[in-house]
Design an enzyme around this catalytic site. Structure first.
Site, short mmCIF file in Angstrom:
data_model
loop_
_atom_site.label_atom_id
_atom_site.label_comp_id
_atom_site.label_asym_id
_atom_site.label_seq_id
_atom_site.Cartn_x
_atom_site.Cartn_y
_atom_site.Cartn_z
N ARG A 1 0.52 -0.84 -0.09
CA ARG A 1 0.35 0.27 -0.01
C ARG A 1 1.21 1.21 0.03
NH1 ARG A 1 -3.09 -3.50 3.47
NH2 ARG A 1 -1.08 -3.71 4.57
N ARG B 1 10.53 -0.15 9.51
CA ARG B 1 11.01 -0.91 10.57
C ARG B 1 12.19 -0.97 10.60
NH1 ARG B 1 7.19 0.46 11.93
NH2 ARG B 1 4.78 -1.01 12.87
N GLU C 1 13.42 1.53 19.71
CA GLU C 1 12.76 3.07 19.75
C GLU C 1 12.18 2.79 21.77
OE1 GLU C 1 10.19 3.36 16.65
OE2 GLU C 1 11.32 2.43 15.56
N HIS D 1 9.47 8.39 14.63
CA HIS D 1 7.92 7.34 14.14
C HIS D 1 7.76 8.06 13.48
CE1 HIS D 1 7.31 2.96 14.47
NE2 HIS D 1 6.49 3.49 13.28
N GLY E 1 6.09 8.47 10.65
CA GLY E 1 5.05 8.65 9.55
C GLY E 1 3.84 8.35 9.63
N ALA E 2 2.69 7.77 10.47
CA ALA E 2 1.64 7.65 10.97
C ALA E 2 0.64 8.96 11.55
CB ALA E 2 0.76 6.19 11.17
N1 LIG Z 1 6.42 3.96 10.48
C1 LIG Z 1 5.42 4.32 10.39
O1 LIG Z 1 4.96 5.58 11.49
C2 LIG Z 1 4.64 3.40 9.33
C3 LIG Z 1 5.10 2.54 9.28
N2 LIG Z 1 4.67 1.45 8.92
C4 LIG Z 1 5.22 -0.07 7.98
O2 LIG Z 1 5.59 0.22 6.53
C5 LIG Z 1 5.40 -1.82 6.58
C6 LIG Z 1 4.77 -1.63 4.68
O3 LIG Z 1 3.46 -0.97 5.35
P1 LIG Z 1 2.14 -0.92 4.11
O4 LIG Z 1 2.69 -0.97 2.63
O5 LIG Z 1 0.57 -0.64 4.43
O6 LIG Z 1 1.59 -2.77 4.19
P2 LIG Z 1 1.61 -3.51 2.82
O7 LIG Z 1 1.68 -5.12 3.59
O8 LIG Z 1 0.23 -3.29 1.90
O9 LIG Z 1 3.15 -3.78 2.03
C7 LIG Z 1 4.65 -4.29 1.90
C8 LIG Z 1 4.29 -5.29 0.72
O10 LIG Z 1 5.43 -6.10 1.47
C9 LIG Z 1 5.61 -6.80 0.77
N3 LIG Z 1 6.80 -7.77 1.22
C10 LIG Z 1 7.13 -8.34 2.02
N4 LIG Z 1 8.09 -8.98 2.24
C11 LIG Z 1 8.68 -8.73 1.36
C12 LIG Z 1 10.48 -8.58 1.18
N5 LIG Z 1 11.18 -10.07 1.50
N6 LIG Z 1 11.19 -8.40 -0.17
C13 LIG Z 1 10.25 -7.44 -1.13
N7 LIG Z 1 9.09 -6.68 -0.16
C14 LIG Z 1 8.54 -8.10 0.36
C15 LIG Z 1 5.14 -7.50 0.29
O11 LIG Z 1 4.55 -8.33 -0.51
C16 LIG Z 1 4.36 -6.28 0.57
O12 LIG Z 1 3.73 -5.55 -1.10
C17 LIG Z 1 4.70 -2.16 6.87
O13 LIG Z 1 5.22 -2.97 7.76
C18 LIG Z 1 4.98 -1.37 8.59
O14 LIG Z 1 5.72 -1.94 9.56
C19 LIG Z 1 3.28 1.78 7.89
C20 LIG Z 1 2.31 2.90 8.78
C21 LIG Z 1 3.40 3.11 9.78
O1 LIG Z 2 2.00 5.73 14.88
C1 LIG Z 2 1.98 4.40 14.68
O2 LIG Z 2 1.36 4.23 16.06
C2 LIG Z 2 3.12 4.09 14.37
C3 LIG Z 2 2.28 3.81 12.91
C4 LIG Z 2 2.73 2.29 12.53
O3 LIG Z 2 4.33 2.54 11.88
C5 LIG Z 2 2.04 1.29 11.96
O4 LIG Z 2 1.65 1.71 11.73
O5 LIG Z 2 2.77 0.30 11.50
#
Ligand SMILES: NC(=O)C1=CN([C@@H]2O[C@H](COP(=O)(O)OP(=O)(O)OC[C@H]3O[C@@H](n4cnc5c(N)ncnc54)[C@H](O)[C@@H]3O)[C@@H](O)[C@H]2O)C=CC1
Ligand SMILES: O=C(O)CCC(=O)C(=O)O
Length: 526
Positions: free
Chosen positions: A151, A232, A261, A279, A281-282
C-alpha cells in the site's frame, strides 16, 4: 457489558463509536508500566493499542477474558501473534488508514534528503549562511528503488512519478501486469540495489527482511546513494549503514524508525548526512482518526459476534467468496460437531471432502469452521482462530479434498474422522427449501436435520429391534420426533437415527445398551 482497554493515545473522534456504545465500557490508561498492564488487562474483553504497548505472551495470558486485540495501525510487531492465536484471540489491525500519511512522510524525507533541508535549517537558525555546504540534487530523472510495493510503496511511487523519477520496484508478489498498471519497472532486489539513486524500504520486518539492506547490499549500491527507512527499524542494518556512510558510499540516510525505539543518542546521529524523525510516518490527524475509527469498528464487530475483515491471524476471505460460503457455514459447523460426537476414541485424523459446486471454490474457510465444530467436542475454548493451531498442537492430521462426483446432489460435504479405535464418515448437503441435512452416515443413506437432540444407534437388523427401542424411550418419557433407519443388507448391520424432544438421560442410554441387538448408542446434541 464489554470492557475495552485502550493503552496508547488514540484519536478521541476515532473511538467515539466505542464511547457511545451502550454495551461497551471504555477504559483509557496510557503510559502503564508492564506490571500495571498485566493488572489492567485481566478484566478486559478487548485491548486497543498503537505501537507503544508491548502486547507480550505474558500480557495475553493475563487477559483471561480477551477476545480481541486491536492495533490502530499496520505493523503488529509489538503483539505476540502466535500467543494470541493459540488462545483464540483475534488480532485486528487498521491497514489502510495511515497509508497516505506514511507515503507523504517518506516523500518528505526523500525531498529533505535530496535538498539537505534539515541540515540547512539547523545551520541557518544558528546564524550561519552556508549556501555551498548544502548543495543538493534534483529528483527529476533520478531512479527511486522501492523495496516492498504494498500500500505505502504504491502510494509513494505515484508521488515519485509526479516528480519525474524512474521507479524500480522489488516485491516478490509484484506481477508484471500490476507493475505496468502502477507505472513502475518490476526489478529484482539486485537491480534495485545496483541501479537506484534513492532506495526506500516498505516491507514489514520479518525473518526475511531483517537486515535485507546489509553490508553486502551497500557495497553493491551506486556511489552517493541515499537511503530511506520509514517502515521498520532493522530492515536496514544500522551498523552497515554507518560503515557505508563512513566510507563515502552513502551520501544520505533518512530514518523514521530504529532497531531500538526510542533510539536515544544513536551513533548514526553523529553523521551530518543522517536525518531522523521519531516514528512519525503515521502521525497525522487524518491517519490517527482513520486507524482509530477502523480498529474501533472492527473490535466492536468482534465483541458483538458480527463479521469483521482485518484479522491478522485469520486468512482474509474475498467478499465474493464470503457470500458464496455463507449459507454453508452453520451446516459445516453442525456436521463437524455431529461427526465428533458420533466418533469413539481419541481423535487422530479429520478429512474433509467437498464435492460438486463446492469443489470449485476455495473451501479453506469452511474446513476451519468444520474443525472448530469437531474440536469443540474434545476441547474447551476452541474458536475459528485457534482451531487449526490446536489441531496441529495435538497432532491431529487435517486434510481437505476436492471431489468432482456429486452423487445426485449439487454439492456435498463429507467429514471423515479417524480415531485410535475406529472411524466414522458424515455427509451433509444443503437441500433446496429444506435447509441442511445429513444425507449419509458411513455407508447408510439418511435424511436427518442436524439440529436438536439426536440418538445414533448402531444395531443388528432384527425384527422387533425398533419396537424395543421405542418402548424404552417411552419408559424414560423421551418422545421421538423423527426416526430414520438405514441398513445395507437384510439382517445385517444397521443404524437408527432418532430425533428426540429432549436431552437423552444417561439411564436411557444404559437401558438401550442392554438390548442384545444394539452395538452402540450415542447421544448427540447440536
Ligand atoms: N513509519 C510509520 O509510522 C509506519 C510504518 N509502517 C510500516 O510500513 C510497512 C508497510 O506498510 P504497508 O505498505 O501498509 O504494508 P503492505 O502489506 O501493504 O505492503 C508490504 C509489502 O512488502 C512486501 N514484502 C514482504 N516481504 C518482502 C521482501 N522480503 N522483499 C520485498 N518485499 C516484501 C509485501 O509483498 C507487500 O507488498 C508496514 O509493515 C509497517 O511496518 C506502516 C505504517 C506507518
Ligand atoms: O504511529 C503509530 O502508531 C505507528 C504506525 C506504524 O508504524 C504502523 O502502523 O505500522
Amino acid at each position: 457489558m464489554h470492557r475495552v482497554l485502550i493503552t496508547d493515545p488514540l484519536s478521541n473522534h476515532g473511538i467515539e463509536q466505542l464511547l457511545q456504545a451502550e454495551d461497551v465500557e471504555v477504559i483509557q490508561k496510557t503510559d502503564l508500566t508492564p506490571e500495571q498492564l498485566l493488572e489492567e488487562v485481566k478484566e478486559a474483553d478487548a485491548l486497543l493499542v498503537r505501537s507503544q504497548t508491548q502486547v507480550t505472551a505474558e500480557v495475553i495470558a493475563a487477559g483471561k477474558r480477551l477476545q480481541a486485540i486491536g492495533r490502530a495501525g499496520v505493523g503488529v510487531d509489538n503483539i505476540d501473534i502466535p500467543a494470541a492465536t493459540s488462545r483464540g484471540i483475534v488480532v485486528v489491525n487498521a491497514p489502510d488508514g495511515n497509508t497516505v500519511s506514511t507515503a507523504e512522510h517518506t516523500f518528505a524525507m526523500l525531498i529533505s534528503l535530496a535538498r539537505n533541508i534539515p541540515q540547512g535549517y539547523r545551520s541557518t537558525v544558528q546564524g550561519e549562511w552556508n549556501r555551498k555546504q548544502f548543495v543538493g540534487v534534483e529528483l527529476n530523472k533520478k531512479t527511486l528503488g522501492i523495496v516492498g510495493l504494498g500500500r505505502i510503496g504504491t502510494e509513494l511511487s505515484k508521488r515519485a512519478r509526479a516528480f519525474h523519477m524512474k521507479v524500480l520496484a522489488f516485491d516478490p508478489y509484484l506481477t508484471q501486469e500490476r507493475a505496468q498498471k502502477i507505472g513502475v519497472t518490476q526489478a529484482t532486489l539486485d537491480e534495485v540495489i545496483a541501479q537506484s539513486d534513492f532506495i526506500t524500504v516498505h516491507t514489514p520486518l520479518t525473518k526475511e527482511t531483517r537486515h535485507l539492506i546489509n553490508r553486502d547490499a551497500f557495497n553493491r549500491m551506486k556511489d552517493g546513494v541515499r537511503v530511506i527507512n520509514c517502515a521498520r527499524g532493522g530492515i536496514i542494518d544500522e551498523e552497515a549503514l554507518a560503515e557505508a556512510i563512513r566510507k563515502g558510499k552513502v551520501a544520505g540516510a533518512a530514518l523514521d524508525v530504529f532497531e531500538t525505539e526510542p533510539p536515544g543518542h544513536h551513533p548514526l546521529f553523529d553523521f551530518p548526512q543522517v536525518i531522523a524523525t521519531p516514528h512519525l510516518g503515521a502521525s497525522t490527524r487524518e491517519a490517527q482518526e482513520n486507524v482509530a475509527i477502523d480498529v474501533a469498528g472492527e473490535v466492536l464487530h468482534i465483541l458483538r459476534g458480527e463479521p469483521f475483515k482485518n484479522a491478522v491471524n485469520l486468512p482474509s476471505i474475498p467478499a465474493e467468496l464470503q457470500e458464496k460460503l455463507r449459507p454453508y457455514q452453520t451446516m459445516a459447523e453442525k456436521l463437524g460437531s455431529f461427526a465428533s460426537q458420533a466418533a469413539e476414541g481419541a481423535l487422530q485424523e479429520v478429512t474433509v471432502s467437498f464435492s460438486g459446486e463446492l469443489a470449485e471454490w476455495d473451501t479453506a474457510p469452511l474446513t476451519r469452521i468444520i474443525l472448530k465444530g469437531v474440536l469443540s467436542h474434545y476441547l474447551s475454548d476452541v474458536n475459528y482462530v485457534n482451531a487449526p493451531h490446536l489441531a496441529k498442537e495435538r497432532g491431529v492430521k487435517v486434510t481437505e479434498q476436492k471431489i468432482s462426483k456429486r452423487h445426485g446432489f449439487t454439492h456435498l460435504i463429507r467429514i471423515h474422522i479417524a480415531t485410535d479405535t475406529g472411524e466414522i464418515a458424515i455427509t451433509g448437503a444443503l437441500l433446496n427449501g429444506l435447509g441442511p441435512r445429513i444425507v449419509r452416515i458411513d455407508e447408510y443413506s439418511v435424511d436427518v436435520e442436524p439440529a436438536g437432540h439426536q440418538l445414533l444407534i448402531q444395531h443388528h437388523d432384527r425384527p422387533g429391534a425398533i419396537g424395543r427401542v421405542g418402548t424404552i424411550l417411552g419408559d424414560h418419557d423421551v418422545n421421538i420426533a423423527a426416526m430414520q433407519v438405514g441398513r445395507r443388507d437384510i439382517g445385517g448391520r444397521a443404524i437408527m437415527m432418532l430425533h428426540v424432544d429432549k436431552a437423552v438421560p444417561e439411564a436411557l442410554l444404559e437401558a438401550l445398551e442392554q438390548l442384545d441387538e444394539i452395538h452402540r448408542v450415542t447421544a448427540i446434541d447440536l
